[in-house]
Design a protein around this motif. Sequence first.
Motif, PDB file in Angstrom:
ATOM      1  N   ALA A   1     -32.218 104.623  50.333  1.00  0.00           N
ATOM      2  CA  ALA A   1     -31.000 104.822  51.117  1.00  0.00           C
ATOM      3  C   ALA A   1     -31.098 106.073  51.976  1.00  0.00           C
ATOM      4  CB  ALA A   1     -29.792 104.910  50.191  1.00  0.00           C
ATOM      5  N   GLU A   2     -31.832 107.080  51.497  1.00  0.00           N
ATOM      6  CA  GLU A   2     -31.960 108.343  52.233  1.00  0.00           C
ATOM      7  C   GLU A   2     -33.131 108.365  53.199  1.00  0.00           C
ATOM      8  OE1 GLU A   2     -32.019 111.745  49.706  1.00  0.00           O
ATOM      9  OE2 GLU A   2     -30.350 111.058  48.472  1.00  0.00           O
ATOM     10  N   THR A   3     -34.225 107.690  52.853  1.00  0.00           N
ATOM     11  CA  THR A   3     -35.449 107.831  53.637  1.00  0.00           C
ATOM     12  C   THR A   3     -35.882 106.554  54.344  1.00  0.00           C
ATOM     13  OG1 THR A   3     -36.899 107.274  51.761  1.00  0.00           O
ATOM     14  CG2 THR A   3     -36.246 109.579  52.009  1.00  0.00           C
ATOM     15  N   GLY A   4     -35.339 105.402  53.959  1.00  0.00           N
ATOM     16  CA  GLY A   4     -35.783 104.144  54.544  1.00  0.00           C
ATOM     17  C   GLY A   4     -37.099 103.697  53.936  1.00  0.00           C
ATOM     18  N   GLY A   5     -37.706 102.682  54.538  1.00  0.00           N
ATOM     19  CA  GLY A   5     -38.965 102.173  54.017  1.00  0.00           C
ATOM     20  C   GLY A   5     -38.761 100.922  53.192  1.00  0.00           C
ATOM     21  N   THR A   6     -39.815 100.556  52.479  1.00  0.00           N
ATOM     22  CA  THR A   6     -39.791  99.331  51.681  1.00  0.00           C
ATOM     23  C   THR A   6     -40.187  99.632  50.243  1.00  0.00           C
ATOM     24  OG1 THR A   6     -42.107  98.825  52.222  1.00  0.00           O
ATOM     25  CG2 THR A   6     -40.392  97.940  53.701  1.00  0.00           C
ATOM     26  N   LYS A   7     -39.906  98.667  49.376  1.00  0.00           N
ATOM     27  CA  LYS A   7     -40.254  98.785  47.962  1.00  0.00           C
ATOM     28  C   LYS A   7     -40.832  97.463  47.485  1.00  0.00           C
ATOM     29  CE  LYS A   7     -35.893  97.131  46.081  1.00  0.00           C
ATOM     30  NZ  LYS A   7     -34.850  97.284  45.062  1.00  0.00           N
ATOM     31  N   THR A   8     -41.545  97.531  46.376  1.00  0.00           N
ATOM     32  CA  THR A   8     -41.990  96.319  45.703  1.00  0.00           C
ATOM     33  C   THR A   8     -41.149  96.115  44.447  1.00  0.00           C
ATOM     34  OG1 THR A   8     -43.621  97.490  44.345  1.00  0.00           O
ATOM     35  CG2 THR A   8     -44.345  96.684  46.513  1.00  0.00           C
ATOM     36  N   ASP A   9     -41.196  94.913  43.922  1.00  0.00           N
ATOM     37  CA  ASP A   9     -40.531  94.671  42.641  1.00  0.00           C
ATOM     38  C   ASP A   9     -41.249  95.457  41.549  1.00  0.00           C
ATOM     39  OD1 ASP A   9     -38.706  92.916  43.763  1.00  0.00           O
ATOM     40  OD2 ASP A   9     -40.001  91.173  43.450  1.00  0.00           O
ATOM     41  N   PRO A  10     -40.523  95.922  40.549  1.00  0.00           N
ATOM     42  CA  PRO A  10     -41.185  96.693  39.481  1.00  0.00           C
ATOM     43  C   PRO A  10     -42.149  95.832  38.677  1.00  0.00           C
ATOM     44  CG  PRO A  10     -38.877  96.274  38.950  1.00  0.00           C
ATOM     45  CD  PRO A  10     -39.062  95.827  40.358  1.00  0.00           C
ATOM     46  N   ILE A  11     -43.264  96.444  38.275  1.00  0.00           N
ATOM     47  CA  ILE A  11     -44.226  95.792  37.395  1.00  0.00           C
ATOM     48  C   ILE A  11     -44.495  96.708  36.214  1.00  0.00           C
ATOM     49  CG2 ILE A  11     -45.304  94.485  39.287  1.00  0.00           C
ATOM     50  CD1 ILE A  11     -47.589  96.560  39.224  1.00  0.00           C
ATOM     51  N   ARG A  12     -45.094  96.173  35.192  1.00  0.00           N
ATOM     52  CA  ARG A  12     -45.385  96.981  34.018  1.00  0.00           C
ATOM     53  C   ARG A  12     -46.507  97.964  34.308  1.00  0.00           C
ATOM     54  NH1 ARG A  12     -42.817  95.539  29.197  1.00  0.00           N
ATOM     55  NH2 ARG A  12     -43.521  97.628  28.646  1.00  0.00           N
ATOM     56  N   TRP A  13     -46.373  99.156  33.766  1.00  0.00           N
ATOM     57  CA  TRP A  13     -47.415 100.177  33.811  1.00  0.00           C
ATOM     58  C   TRP A  13     -47.657 100.599  32.377  1.00  0.00           C
ATOM     59  CZ3 TRP A  13     -48.071 105.387  32.558  1.00  0.00           C
ATOM     60  CH2 TRP A  13     -49.179 106.024  33.152  1.00  0.00           C
ATOM     61  N   GLY A  14     -48.746 100.119  31.795  1.00  0.00           N
ATOM     62  CA  GLY A  14     -48.973 100.373  30.382  1.00  0.00           C
ATOM     63  C   GLY A  14     -48.006  99.565  29.534  1.00  0.00           C
ATOM     64  N   ASP A  15     -47.834  99.980  28.306  1.00  0.00           N
ATOM     65  CA  ASP A  15     -46.983  99.242  27.375  1.00  0.00           C
ATOM     66  C   ASP A  15     -45.526  99.675  27.400  1.00  0.00           C
ATOM     67  OD1 ASP A  15     -49.211  97.829  26.471  1.00  0.00           O
ATOM     68  OD2 ASP A  15     -49.649  99.333  24.923  1.00  0.00           O
ATOM     69  N   GLU A  16     -45.237 100.864  27.967  1.00  0.00           N
ATOM     70  CA  GLU A  16     -43.891 101.404  27.809  1.00  0.00           C
ATOM     71  C   GLU A  16     -43.229 101.833  29.109  1.00  0.00           C
ATOM     72  OE1 GLU A  16     -44.202 104.608  25.052  1.00  0.00           O
ATOM     73  OE2 GLU A  16     -44.832 103.345  23.372  1.00  0.00           O
ATOM     74  N   ALA A  17     -43.799 101.490  30.262  1.00  0.00           N
ATOM     75  CA  ALA A  17     -43.230 101.983  31.517  1.00  0.00           C
ATOM     76  C   ALA A  17     -43.290 100.908  32.594  1.00  0.00           C
ATOM     77  CB  ALA A  17     -43.961 103.238  31.984  1.00  0.00           C
ATOM     78  N   TRP A  18     -42.549 101.182  33.666  1.00  0.00           N
ATOM     79  CA  TRP A  18     -42.482 100.286  34.818  1.00  0.00           C
ATOM     80  C   TRP A  18     -42.827 101.084  36.068  1.00  0.00           C
ATOM     81  CZ3 TRP A  18     -41.199  95.101  34.181  1.00  0.00           C
ATOM     82  CH2 TRP A  18     -40.746  94.752  32.899  1.00  0.00           C
ATOM     83  N   ALA A  19     -43.355 100.377  37.089  1.00  0.00           N
ATOM     84  CA  ALA A  19     -43.778 101.036  38.324  1.00  0.00           C
ATOM     85  C   ALA A  19     -43.285 100.260  39.538  1.00  0.00           C
ATOM     86  CB  ALA A  19     -45.299 101.146  38.378  1.00  0.00           C
ATOM     87  N   THR A  20     -42.845 100.993  40.560  1.00  0.00           N
ATOM     88  CA  THR A  20     -42.419 100.424  41.838  1.00  0.00           C
ATOM     89  C   THR A  20     -43.113 101.169  42.969  1.00  0.00           C
ATOM     90  OG1 THR A  20     -40.244  99.754  41.016  1.00  0.00           O
ATOM     91  CG2 THR A  20     -40.461 100.040  43.384  1.00  0.00           C
ATOM     92  N   GLU A  21     -43.636 100.414  43.938  1.00  0.00           N
ATOM     93  CA  GLU A  21     -44.263 101.012  45.112  1.00  0.00           C
ATOM     94  C   GLU A  21     -43.198 101.317  46.164  1.00  0.00           C
ATOM     95  OE1 GLU A  21     -47.574 101.472  45.380  1.00  0.00           O
ATOM     96  OE2 GLU A  21     -48.342 100.290  43.701  1.00  0.00           O
ATOM     97  N   LEU A  22     -43.273 102.500  46.752  1.00  0.00           N
ATOM     98  CA  LEU A  22     -42.375 102.886  47.841  1.00  0.00           C
ATOM     99  C   LEU A  22     -43.231 103.271  49.047  1.00  0.00           C
ATOM    100  CD1 LEU A  22     -39.840 105.123  45.885  1.00  0.00           C
ATOM    101  CD2 LEU A  22     -39.350 102.926  46.915  1.00  0.00           C
ATOM    102  N   VAL A  23     -43.005 102.609  50.170  1.00  0.00           N
ATOM    103  CA  VAL A  23     -43.769 102.870  51.386  1.00  0.00           C
ATOM    104  C   VAL A  23     -42.805 103.297  52.484  1.00  0.00           C
ATOM    105  CG1 VAL A  23     -45.369 101.950  53.103  1.00  0.00           C
ATOM    106  CG2 VAL A  23     -45.509 101.173  50.723  1.00  0.00           C
TER     107      VAL A  23
END
Length: 418
Positions: free
Chosen positions: A51-73
């Motif tokens: 909302a502040e910077t614009g750009g795009t994101k990906t849907d979250p995916i698993r990162w390891g067994d206990e975390a989630w990751a989202t790409e921000l471009v």
Amino acid sequence: MNAPTHWNISLIGAGIVGRAIAWDHLRCKIPIRLIDSNPQQLAATVESLLAETGGTKTDPIRWGDEAWATELVPAGAMAPQPTDQAIVIESIVERREPKQRVLATAEQLSAADTILATNTSTIPLADVTQQVQQRGRCCGLHFFMPVDQRPLIEIITTEATTDATVAIAKRYAAALNKQHLIVRDAPGFVVNRMLVPYLNESVQLLCSGTSPLQLERVAIDCGMPMSPLELMDWIGMETGFHAGRAIWQAFPSRIEPSPLTPAMVKAKLIGRAGGEGFYSYHDGSRSGDLGPTAQTLVQRYTRDEVSLSDWQVAARLFFPMLIEAACILLQNVVGDLQSIERAMGGGLGFRDPDGFLARFDRIGPEQCLAELNHLATLGRRFASPPELLASLESAGSVSDAFGMLCGADAGSSPNDSK
């Protein structure tokens, strides 16, 4: 490792400090992968950043067994490519064991040439990386709040850190338009080693009758960019609490903790990001006086009220920083006065155009020595190393006295070879 033209940055931690670091990358058009163990926290931070910077994101995916990751471009930037230099930076809670686990997981999930970095503010790099197998690719990348207003990154190294890792860290800092300060591994490093006693003393003063207005006025008049209480709100109360505890555990004779800070954490006064810490915040604006809950807690923990002059308040705030600067030089965390000045200016936003030590030069070594001896009667947190007192007795200026503390290596950083 060749000089990268693009970066593949993974940032672990979507909390207060992690969000600030992420925003700074997006501002510089550097894509990031934002990772957090709390998917709700991750989603909320991603949405606010976009909302502040614009750009795009990906849907979250698993990162390891206990975390989630989202790409921000960011808008106008390219997504990371396989050939880009990868850096993983953890910026989670300031506690040793969680950081160790996260970096061990990052090593398992990353390519062999990935730099593994920690944004630890007080815990030594050697402790944080104990579970990492290839420690040559580990370093500290310590940012300062507010991240977008502080042009410095501390690059922390151990004996295991390779020259190639340091070289990449330097180029990475430049990509964020930041200066770097290379420091040896030690609790609190340079900036926070000097900052924590200052913040702790501001709370001690607050609970002995010094008003928030006087604290703010004195701090700004002496060169700081804001009230120490407001700075704690920027950092976040929980982060500040854990950082203060780490310094106290490392140097128990240097800190006398106030019960007010843990009480504020317990009361969930998060700080600026949560709308209330010492002050209240609305639409980016700070209240003029303490927030109602903070006022109640301050009253509860106020003891032995005393009226102090601005000079007395300034002495209690800033002489502990001078003492810590002397200890840092004596322990060779850095080896020159310029590093102390860069830490104060770039890391803490200190605004005196002549520098930090020049403030004390204007007071003079004789009066500084008298003040240090007087402060030592108020508690162990004001005890000066004997070398500092001896140098002030013989030097023509405070800067000259500190030059003596640098020893034979004065004028060169202990890690210039890296």
